[in-house]
Design an enzyme around this catalytic site. Structure first.
Site, PDB file in Angstrom:
ATOM      1  N   CYS A  77       0.861  -1.185   0.000  1.00 46.90           N
ATOM      2  CA  CYS A  77       0.000   0.000   0.000  1.00 46.90           C
ATOM      3  C   CYS A  77       0.895   1.231   0.000  1.00 46.90           C
ATOM      4  O   CYS A  77       2.111   1.124   0.102  1.00 46.90           O
ATOM      5  CB  CYS A  77      -0.870   0.032   1.246  1.00 46.90           C
ATOM      6  SG  CYS A  77      -1.775  -1.487   1.544  1.00 46.90           S
ATOM      7  N   ARG A 120       1.334   1.808  -6.179  1.00 47.57           N
ATOM      8  CA  ARG A 120       1.550   0.872  -5.072  1.00 47.57           C
ATOM      9  C   ARG A 120       0.252   0.198  -4.621  1.00 47.57           C
ATOM     10  O   ARG A 120       0.271  -0.744  -3.847  1.00 47.57           O
ATOM     11  CB  ARG A 120       2.137   1.607  -3.862  1.00 47.57           C
ATOM     12  CG  ARG A 120       3.519   2.168  -4.074  1.00 47.57           C
ATOM     13  CD  ARG A 120       4.002   2.856  -2.808  1.00 47.57           C
ATOM     14  NE  ARG A 120       4.237   1.903  -1.756  1.00 47.57           N
ATOM     15  CZ  ARG A 120       5.421   1.367  -1.460  1.00 47.57           C
ATOM     16  NH1 ARG A 120       6.481   1.709  -2.148  1.00 47.57           N
ATOM     17  NH2 ARG A 120       5.532   0.512  -0.492  1.00 47.57           N
ATOM     18  N   TRP A 159      -3.832  -1.678  -1.192  1.00 45.70           N
ATOM     19  CA  TRP A 159      -3.802  -2.900  -2.008  1.00 45.70           C
ATOM     20  C   TRP A 159      -4.206  -4.003  -1.040  1.00 45.70           C
ATOM     21  O   TRP A 159      -3.435  -4.397  -0.169  1.00 45.70           O
ATOM     22  CB  TRP A 159      -2.405  -3.115  -2.571  1.00 45.70           C
ATOM     23  CG  TRP A 159      -2.291  -4.399  -3.317  1.00 45.70           C
ATOM     24  CD1 TRP A 159      -1.790  -5.575  -2.869  1.00 45.70           C
ATOM     25  CD2 TRP A 159      -2.694  -4.641  -4.664  1.00 45.70           C
ATOM     26  NE1 TRP A 159      -1.883  -6.524  -3.845  1.00 45.70           N
ATOM     27  CE2 TRP A 159      -2.425  -5.995  -4.959  1.00 45.70           C
ATOM     28  CE3 TRP A 159      -3.285  -3.844  -5.656  1.00 45.70           C
ATOM     29  CZ2 TRP A 159      -2.703  -6.560  -6.191  1.00 45.70           C
ATOM     30  CZ3 TRP A 159      -3.565  -4.415  -6.885  1.00 45.70           C
ATOM     31  CH2 TRP A 159      -3.266  -5.756  -7.143  1.00 45.70           C
ATOM     32  N   ASN A 171       0.725  -0.240   6.231  1.00 44.76           N
ATOM     33  CA  ASN A 171       1.134  -1.060   5.098  1.00 44.76           C
ATOM     34  C   ASN A 171       1.798  -2.299   5.695  1.00 44.76           C
ATOM     35  O   ASN A 171       2.671  -2.162   6.543  1.00 44.76           O
ATOM     36  CB  ASN A 171       2.120  -0.249   4.240  1.00 44.76           C
ATOM     37  CG  ASN A 171       2.595  -1.009   3.020  1.00 44.76           C
ATOM     38  OD1 ASN A 171       2.068  -2.067   2.702  1.00 44.76           O
ATOM     39  ND2 ASN A 171       3.577  -0.453   2.350  1.00 44.76           N
ATOM     40  N   GLY A 172       1.382  -3.494   5.282  1.00 41.08           N
ATOM     41  CA  GLY A 172       2.005  -4.708   5.809  1.00 41.08           C
ATOM     42  C   GLY A 172       0.954  -5.709   6.257  1.00 41.08           C
ATOM     43  O   GLY A 172      -0.226  -5.584   5.901  1.00 41.08           O
ATOM     44  N   GLU A 202       8.363 -21.766 -18.996  1.00 38.51           N
ATOM     45  CA  GLU A 202       8.175 -20.406 -18.503  1.00 38.51           C
ATOM     46  C   GLU A 202       9.355 -19.507 -18.908  1.00 38.51           C
ATOM     47  O   GLU A 202       9.159 -18.343 -19.262  1.00 38.51           O
ATOM     48  CB  GLU A 202       7.968 -20.400 -16.979  1.00 38.51           C
ATOM     49  CG  GLU A 202       7.887 -19.028 -16.319  1.00 38.51           C
ATOM     50  CD  GLU A 202       6.789 -18.117 -16.854  1.00 38.51           C
ATOM     51  OE1 GLU A 202       5.907 -18.571 -17.600  1.00 38.51           O
ATOM     52  OE2 GLU A 202       6.835 -16.912 -16.534  1.00 38.51           O
ATOM     53  N   LYS A 213       8.769 -16.102 -21.056  1.00 34.38           N
ATOM     54  CA  LYS A 213       9.248 -14.773 -20.630  1.00 34.38           C
ATOM     55  C   LYS A 213      10.063 -14.141 -21.750  1.00 34.38           C
ATOM     56  O   LYS A 213       9.901 -12.986 -22.073  1.00 34.38           O
ATOM     57  CB  LYS A 213      10.131 -14.854 -19.381  1.00 34.38           C
ATOM     58  CG  LYS A 213       9.494 -14.912 -18.025  1.00 34.38           C
ATOM     59  CD  LYS A 213       8.758 -13.698 -17.551  1.00 34.38           C
ATOM     60  CE  LYS A 213       7.358 -13.622 -18.025  1.00 34.38           C
ATOM     61  NZ  LYS A 213       6.332 -14.343 -17.346  1.00 34.38           N
ATOM     62  N   GLU A 234       7.801 -13.147 -24.795  1.00 29.71           N
ATOM     63  CA  GLU A 234       6.856 -12.034 -24.641  1.00 29.71           C
ATOM     64  C   GLU A 234       7.524 -10.679 -24.537  1.00 29.71           C
ATOM     65  O   GLU A 234       6.968  -9.700 -25.023  1.00 29.71           O
ATOM     66  CB  GLU A 234       5.804 -12.214 -23.547  1.00 29.71           C
ATOM     67  CG  GLU A 234       6.156 -12.760 -22.261  1.00 29.71           C
ATOM     68  CD  GLU A 234       4.991 -12.810 -21.265  1.00 29.71           C
ATOM     69  OE1 GLU A 234       3.821 -12.623 -21.601  1.00 29.71           O
ATOM     70  OE2 GLU A 234       5.297 -13.047 -20.094  1.00 29.71           O
ATOM     71  N   HIS A 251      13.667 -36.387 -30.355  1.00 30.93           N
ATOM     72  CA  HIS A 251      12.503 -36.909 -31.082  1.00 30.93           C
ATOM     73  C   HIS A 251      12.007 -35.925 -32.143  1.00 30.93           C
ATOM     74  O   HIS A 251      10.898 -36.092 -32.654  1.00 30.93           O
ATOM     75  CB  HIS A 251      11.389 -37.248 -30.095  1.00 30.93           C
ATOM     76  CG  HIS A 251      11.765 -38.353 -29.147  1.00 30.93           C
ATOM     77  ND1 HIS A 251      11.977 -39.647 -29.550  1.00 30.93           N
ATOM     78  CD2 HIS A 251      12.027 -38.329 -27.810  1.00 30.93           C
ATOM     79  CE1 HIS A 251      12.323 -40.396 -28.509  1.00 30.93           C
ATOM     80  NE2 HIS A 251      12.378 -39.600 -27.435  1.00 30.93           N
ATOM     81  N   LYS A 302      -2.265  -6.758 -19.316  1.00 26.38           N
ATOM     82  CA  LYS A 302      -2.052  -7.286 -17.968  1.00 26.38           C
ATOM     83  C   LYS A 302      -3.191  -8.209 -17.551  1.00 26.38           C
ATOM     84  O   LYS A 302      -2.972  -9.181 -16.857  1.00 26.38           O
ATOM     85  CB  LYS A 302      -1.918  -6.122 -16.972  1.00 26.38           C
ATOM     86  CG  LYS A 302      -1.448  -6.548 -15.595  1.00 26.38           C
ATOM     87  CD  LYS A 302      -0.007  -7.009 -15.607  1.00 26.38           C
ATOM     88  CE  LYS A 302       0.422  -7.690 -14.352  1.00 26.38           C
ATOM     89  NZ  LYS A 302       1.628  -8.511 -14.517  1.00 26.38           N
TER      90      LYS A 302
HETATM   91  C1  AGP Z   1       2.474 -13.545 -18.218  1.00 29.56           C
HETATM   92  O1  AGP Z   1       3.730 -12.985 -18.323  1.00 29.56           O
HETATM   93  C2  AGP Z   1       1.597 -13.251 -19.361  1.00 29.56           C
HETATM   94  N1  AGP Z   1       1.399 -11.862 -19.504  1.00 29.56           N
HETATM   95  C3  AGP Z   1       0.344 -14.099 -19.517  1.00 29.56           C
HETATM   96  O2  AGP Z   1       0.746 -15.344 -20.013  1.00 29.56           O
HETATM   97  C4  AGP Z   1      -0.513 -14.336 -18.269  1.00 29.56           C
HETATM   98  O3  AGP Z   1       0.145 -15.208 -17.407  1.00 29.56           O
HETATM   99  C5  AGP Z   1      -1.863 -14.952 -18.684  1.00 29.56           C
HETATM  100  O4  AGP Z   1      -2.558 -14.046 -19.505  1.00 29.56           O
HETATM  101  C6  AGP Z   1      -2.709 -15.332 -17.506  1.00 29.56           C
HETATM  102  O5  AGP Z   1      -3.001 -14.224 -16.719  1.00 29.56           O
HETATM  103  P1  AGP Z   1      -3.599 -14.380 -15.282  1.00 29.56           P
HETATM  104  O6  AGP Z   1      -2.573 -15.017 -14.424  1.00 29.56           O
HETATM  105  O7  AGP Z   1      -3.932 -12.988 -14.869  1.00 29.56           O
HETATM  106  O8  AGP Z   1      -4.815 -15.247 -15.410  1.00 29.56           O
END
Ligand code: AGP
Length: 597
Positions: free
Chosen positions: A2, A27, A71, A97-98, A470, A474, A477, A493, A592
């Site tokens: 927060c 924040r 938050w 905050n905490g 993963e 990363k 993206e 394979h 996001k």
């Molecule tokens: C993560 O870096 C991505 N932006 C994306 O794959 C994300 O994980 C996915 O859209 C799922 O989002 P969520 O965790 O908010 O459901």
């Protein structure tokens, strides 16, 4: 996470505090509030963004005040759960905050003494605790109260009988104070809202308490003994300050991970019984999620199977809802950092239609998934601004470890001694992640040869096969390089046909039973002239001889290795994207929270 702002001076405090909150909105932004000390103590607060508070604000006169942007961690976003809080007499106001770990016990005690509560928050306990100890000396009341508190806090307090005075304290949550050239006393969670007043700051350390007045402040410990802290000159502009001096939010969030892990574990390793979240007869789990959260689920499968002996399957949420299953018998665990991913929400609705219980793991209190699922575990990573999930992902893993510990203990698949050791190892993760972060320059060096590649392959086995997935996600993206994650044994394979001197391989090798196989797979790709970079143990001499560079990670129980491995791979992706001059915090075509199917 927060945001707190405090002001003492000669100007009207309200507009200063509201402006300060706007600088801290990154924040936390699910509710906001302000307390002004004038002729009386006045408070206004509101659920939603600061604009929502502003829209209904009526003028409050006074030159001392506190403000907060929230938050949520305990209690959903609402007007009642917004800070500041007051005590029973309405004389004192606090913002916090905490996380107060022992708030339930404190609250019960305070209720028994006649205090009344209006919110679901842990924070409200503090103001009643301070009221209980108040005998005319505000700093003394705060000191005495905090001695009873277990948990983390940055807390600030004002009192009707102490005009022109603000008391604040810190434990594991940041707090900074300063005095402007005109003598105004200012304090906040970070320097962002204070840059218009001063560039000279004193950062409180854990256990510090500050009494701020116009023109001066005194620092002491919780026994009232004076302490001295240095004055730092911070020459940042506002944007630099919001990013804490980091160039991007993503990098800042990667570096926040030791704290995020700590917050996610707090009060839950032993104290909180997470088994209550799963139906008593659960013997199968189905995880549904998308993107990075799906990868957390894939890692979760290994964790839940090996620790809790639970048959676990993982499905992409966007596919689950269209599968032909008529009846669902597994406990469905939906993982989503935003809590708003429509694919995951729809899959939870479908799971319920198929007649099963659902459990959500999310970072956003009060998000849609929390209303759809039967139960929720919050990850407490704080707001994540960078589109690429980093700290929200690592804290999803923490939630899964805690769930697996609880279910494993209940199902007797983990013995008491094994559980004790696992808990100890989990507690070590924040410092082990910090060790990884300390390798940032070495990782930057590995990014150099990778940033010009067209294709990169990540390989791993067992629990680090999803880590490879993963790591690749990363990289693609944020750097827009084509990257794939593969189980290392699968390369021969088919995919090995693509491997050559232009295809860097990132191999994940930890000290687990599949290590010898990983070394063989590295030799296979090296024989095709591929440059190989490994994420592996610092003292793995054999590995070092086989690869171009080892990104060292600390030795952990293999079950925890994805945490240290993936923090390294987040940094690698970040530096590659940086070298390619990509838009790191807002990668092209991504959002996001993804609220379309
Ligand atoms: C993560 O870096 C991505 N932006 C994306 O794959 C994300 O994980 C996915 O859209 C799922 O989002 P969520 O965790 O908010 O459901």
């Amino acid at each position: 996470m927060c945001g707190i702002v405090g002001y003492i001076g000669r100007q009207d405090a309200l507009p200063i505090l509201i402006e300060g909150l706007k600088h801290l909105e990154y924040r936390g932004y699910d509710s906001a509030g302000v307390a002004i000390l004038g002729k009386d103590l006045q408070i206004q607060k509101s659920q939603g963004h600061i604009a929502a508070l502003e829209a209904k604000l009526v003028q409050m006169d006074g030159t001392t005040g506190l403000a907060h942007t929230r938050w949520a961690t305990h209690g959903r976003p609402s007007d009642l759960n917004a800070h500041p809080f007051t005590d029973c007499s309405g004389a004192m106001a606090i913002v916090h905050n905490g996380i107060i770990e022992n708030f339930q016990a404190l609250k019960e005690d305070l209720l028994a003494k006649g205090h009344t509560f209006v919110s679901e928050t842990d924070t409200e306990t503090l103001v009643h605790l301070f009221e209980e100890h108040y005998k005319g000396d505000l700093a003394e009341a705060v000191r005495a109260g905090l001695k009873k508190v277990v948990g983390s806090y940055a807390v600030a307090v004002i009192h009707r009988d102490h005009p022109g005075m603000l008391v604040a304290a810190r434990n594991e949550n940041p707090l900074v104070v300063g005095v402007s050239a005109d003598g105004e006393g200012v304090m906040a969670s970070d320097v962002t809202p204070l840059l218009d007043f001063t560039h000279e700051f004193t950062f409180l350390e854990d256990g510090d308490l500050v009494v701020l007045r116009e023109g001066e402040f005194q620092l002491m410990d919780l026994d009232g003994e004076p302490v001295e802290r240095p004055v730092h000159v911070v020459d940042w502009n506002l944007e630099d300050a919001q990013k804490g001096g980091f160039e991007h939010f993503m990098l800042k969030e990667i570096f926040e991970q030791p704290q995020a892990i700590l917050d996610s574990m707090m009060g839950r390793i032993v104290e909180e019984d997470l088994t209550a979240l799963a139906p008593p007869d659960v013997d199968k789990i189905k995880i549904i999620a998308c993107g990075t959260s799906y990868h957390a689920g894939l890692i979760g499968k290994y964790i839940l199977e090996s620790l809790a002996g639970l048959d676990t399957t993982v499905e992409m949420a966007s596919e689950y809802r269209y599968s032909n299953l008529a009846k669902e018998s597994a406990l469905v665990v939906a993982i989503t950092q935003s809590g708003e991913t429509i694919d995951t929400i729809s899959a939870v609705r479908e799971a319920k239609r198929r007649g099963t219980s659902t459990l959500a793991i999310t970072n956003v209190v009060g998000s849609t998934i929390t209303r759809e699922a039967d139960q929720t575990i919050y990850t407490r990573a704080g707001p994540e601004i960078g589109v690429a999930a980093t700290k929200t992902f690592i804290t999803q893993l923490i939630a899964i470890y805690l769930l697996a510990f609880a279910l494993g203990a209940k199902r007797r698949t983990i013995g008491a001694e094994h559980l004790r050791v696992l808990r100890e190892e989990l507690r070590r993760l924040p410092s082990q992640v910090q060790q990884v972060l300390n390798n940032r320059d070495l990782i930057k060096g590995v990014a150099e040869p990778i940033h010009e590649a067209h294709d990169v392959y990540f390989i791993g086995r067992n629990i680090n096969y999803p880590s490879a997935l993963e790591g690749a996600l990363k990289l693609k993206e944020i750097s827009y390089i084509h990257a794939e994650g593969y189980p290392a044994g699968e390369m021969k394979h088919g995919p090995i046909a693509l491997v050559g001197e232009d295809t860097p391989i990132i191999a994940i090798v930890v000290d687990d039973p599949v290590r010898p196989k990983m070394l063989s797979n590295i030799m296979e790709v090296s024989a095709r002239d591929a440059p190989v970079f490994a994420v592996g143990l610092e003292d793995d001499v054999e590995l070092a001889k086989l690869v171009d560079v080892v990104i060292p990670v600390p030795r952990t129980n293999p079950i925890f290795s994805p945490v240290v491995v993936l923090v390294s791979l987040q940094l690698l992706a970040y530096f590659v994207a940086h070298m390619r001059k990509c838009s790191i915090d807002k990668p092209r075509n991504l959002a996001k929270s993804v609220t379309v199917e």
